[in-house]
Design a protein around this motif. Structure first.
Motif: not given
Length: 333
Positions: A21-49
């Motif tokens: 709990p509180h290890s960031g996994k929900s935030w990571i999953l939610e950002q993953l969902a958003v980034c895949l939905s709009c084809e944005s790099p995961l974890f910022g411009e220096d992150g993953f395509v």
């Protein structure tokens, strides 16, 4: 190999996201969902395509109003309109894997969506109502449902609770054995991503590390992400490299000095620990602790002696201030 998140999430496979709990996994999953939905790099411009995907986010962990607020804020950081991204959100709808009707509806939804499709679930425990994760037969039923979903070509990313504590972490630590429930759950996945909250408590920095299973992941080194928040936006960004963490040997040796006004030589450390550490190991460990401000070395006669050193960031009022990550983890604050 086709990648949805380059080097991290392969297309058409099952990836477990493990964390306490509180290890960031929900935030990571939610950002993953958003980034895949709009084809944005995961974890910022220096992150993953990422690759544009249709995302179904099933969240039985987070209240609907909280989840909606998070997704809107994550979209705002990317300058995206939430109503225009390719994501279907099911929040606290009572979805569970045991229900044939729920699974049939999900499979039907997948069949009508543009490919590739990602099903993100938060969390496994909350979508298994009557099945017992600790029972082998039930764990096999769970993985059988995963495989049925995967036969559609969809990719599964599932958040799952695990006992992952920073004080247990070291480079050779196989964290996959710390997941809740039967080992069949990890065995049924193609890759595992571990999440650790970096101390102090309440910190917004998280360590992320991968563990391949049936599929070789390209991201093999741990990295750190940190949560940045404004009034109406939120984003996880990647640091260039993982925060420096104590080695396993440092965790074993450091307690010898803590709380005692001891001055020990290399040989004295070896005599006390009586472990399988060579003289070279001990010297390297003491050097590591010295370099990170946890021990100080002095010379008495011909011998070099090491003693506990309070981190230089301690204020006069004895309140901890701006410790580096290495010291926070080692001190357990």
């Amino acid at each position: 190999m086709q990648w949805l998140v380059h080097g991290l999430i392969p297309e058409g496979q099952t990836v477990l996201l493990l964390g306490s709990p509180h290890s960031g996994k929900s935030w990571i999953l939610e950002q993953l969902a958003v980034c895949l939905s709009c084809e944005s790099p995961l974890f910022g411009e220096d992150g993953f395509v990422t690759k544009q995907s249709s995302v179904i986010l099933i969240d039985e962990d987070t209240p609907g109003d909280v989840l909606k607020s998070r997704l809107i804020r994550l979209c705002a950081a990317l300058k995206k309109n939430p109503s225009q991204i390719a994501m279907s959100v099911k929040s606290m709808t009572g979805f569970h894997l045991e229900s044939p009707a729920h699974i049939e509806n999900l499979l039907s939804q997948i069949s009508f969506l543009p490919k590739p499709v990602v099903v993100a679930i938060d969390s496994l425990h909350t979508v298994t109502k009557s099945w017992n994760e600790n029972r082998t037969s039930d764990a096999q039923k769970i993985t059988a449902v995963w495989n049925r979903i995967r036969l559609t070509g969809a990719t599964l990313v599932i958040a799952h609770h695990a006992s992952l504590k920073m004080e247990d972490y070291h480079d050779s630590f196989d964290f996959t054995g710390r997941g809740m429930g039967n080992t069949q759950l990890v065995a049924g996945s193609d890759g595992v991503i571990g999440c650790w909250a970096i101390p102090p408590e309440g910190s917004t920095q998280f360590l992320v590390r991968t563990k391949p299973r049936r599929t070789q992941l390209l991201v093999t080194k741990p990295f750190t992400v940190f949560l940045k928040e404004g009034v109406d936006w939120a984003a996880l960004s990647i640091l260039e490299e993982a925060s420096k963490l104590p080695s396993e040997n440092a965790r074993r040796v450091f307690p010898l000095f803590k709380g005692e006004n001891l001055k020990l030589t290399v040989q004295e450390v070896m005599e006390i620990i009586q472990k399988d550490l060579s003289e070279t190991d001990v010297r390297e460990t003491l050097h590591e602790l010295e370099q990170n401000g946890c021990l100080v070395r002095g010379q008495e006669g011909k011998a070099h002696r090491y003693r506990y050193s309070l981190p230089p960031q301690l204020q006069q009022n004895n309140q901890l201030s701006v410790l580096n990550t290495y010291q926070e983890v080692l001190l357990g604050v």
